[in-house]
Design a protein around this motif. Structure first.
Motif, mmCIF file in Angstrom:
data_model
loop_
_atom_site.group_PDB
_atom_site.id
_atom_site.type_symbol
_atom_site.label_atom_id
_atom_site.label_comp_id
_atom_site.label_asym_id
_atom_site.label_seq_id
_atom_site.Cartn_x
_atom_site.Cartn_y
_atom_site.Cartn_z
ATOM 1 N N UNK A 75 0.815 -1.217 0.000
ATOM 2 C CA UNK A 75 0.000 0.000 0.000
ATOM 3 C C UNK A 75 0.846 1.263 0.000
ATOM 4 N N UNK A 76 1.989 1.232 0.700
ATOM 5 C CA UNK A 76 2.768 2.449 0.868
ATOM 6 C C UNK A 76 4.141 2.082 1.433
ATOM 7 N N UNK A 77 5.118 2.934 1.188
ATOM 8 C CA UNK A 77 6.442 2.795 1.789
ATOM 9 C C UNK A 77 6.820 4.139 2.401
ATOM 10 N N UNK A 78 7.270 4.107 3.655
ATOM 11 C CA UNK A 78 7.712 5.317 4.354
ATOM 12 C C UNK A 78 9.209 5.178 4.618
ATOM 13 N N UNK A 79 9.992 6.171 4.224
ATOM 14 C CA UNK A 79 11.421 6.173 4.529
ATOM 15 C C UNK A 79 11.698 7.350 5.448
ATOM 16 N N UNK A 80 12.003 7.044 6.689
ATOM 17 C CA UNK A 80 12.275 8.079 7.675
ATOM 18 C C UNK A 80 13.757 8.222 7.944
ATOM 19 N N UNK A 81 14.204 9.443 8.092
ATOM 20 C CA UNK A 81 15.623 9.705 8.359
ATOM 21 C C UNK A 81 16.021 9.266 9.754
ATOM 22 N N UNK A 82 15.069 9.346 10.690
ATOM 23 C CA UNK A 82 15.354 8.921 12.056
ATOM 24 C C UNK A 82 14.050 8.650 12.779
ATOM 25 N N UNK A 83 14.134 7.852 13.830
ATOM 26 C CA UNK A 83 12.966 7.550 14.644
ATOM 27 C C UNK A 83 13.407 7.296 16.066
ATOM 28 N N UNK A 84 12.433 7.138 16.964
ATOM 29 C CA UNK A 84 12.733 6.933 18.378
ATOM 30 C C UNK A 84 13.672 5.743 18.581
ATOM 31 N N UNK A 85 13.383 4.641 17.912
ATOM 32 C CA UNK A 85 14.219 3.448 18.025
ATOM 33 C C UNK A 85 15.094 3.254 16.789
ATOM 34 N N UNK A 86 15.201 4.283 15.977
ATOM 35 C CA UNK A 86 15.923 4.165 14.712
ATOM 36 C C UNK A 86 16.773 5.403 14.447
ATOM 37 N N UNK A 87 17.877 5.573 15.183
ATOM 38 C CA UNK A 87 18.704 6.760 14.972
ATOM 39 C C UNK A 87 19.294 6.839 13.562
#
Length: 153
Positions: free
Chosen positions: A71-83
């Protein structure tokens, strides 16, 4: 290393509703906010298996991996558990078995069917965007927390 995550939009088209969960007071982030069923990939696990496992653990609903649709793909530069960033693969499922339950009450204060025209405002921004884009037919990719120079393109 980029954190790999799966989320599932369980969409009951006939009733015009989707499954949402409300993150509880002991959630690792976004306490009290609404979200899709979502969770981290385990080493050596196909992303479709992550989606099936997390959905079952969190909601009690059982979906066959071959019934999942991208349905969708999100690419995040950083997250709480994903520096170092995260990649969330969002699937849609329109066929499932089981009854909706709160499978992880220590993490979620509610797990509910919600009308697609009543999506709450207090929603984790990245998955809210993915859900709303899915409901209107696209676009299929979004980026989060990248500066404009990196996001253009």
């Amino acid at each position: 290393m980029t954190l790999l995550v799966a989320a599932v939009i369980v969409h009951d088209r006939e009733a015009g509703r989707v499954v949402l969960l409300r993150r509880g007071p002991r959630a690792k982030f976004a306490q009290g906010m609404w979200d899709l069923p979502v969770g981290k990939n385990e080493p050596g696990e196909p992303i479709t298996a992550t989606a099936v496992r997390e959905l079952r653990e969190e909601t009690g609903l059982i979906v066959q991996s071959d019934k999942l649709r991208l349905a969708h793909v999100i690419h995040g530069a950083q997250g709480v558990e994903a520096p170092n960033g995260f990649l969330t693969v969002v699937f849609a499922a329109e066929e499932w078995d089981g009854e909706l339950v709160n499978g992880e009450p220590e993490k979620h204060s509610a797990v509910v069917w919600t009308p697609v025209d009543a999506i709450p405002d207090e929603f984790v921004p990245t998955t809210a965007s993915a859900l709303l884009r899915y409901l209107v037919g696209g676009p299929d990719v979004s980026v989060d927390s990248w500066d404009d120079r990196d996001a253009a393109g």
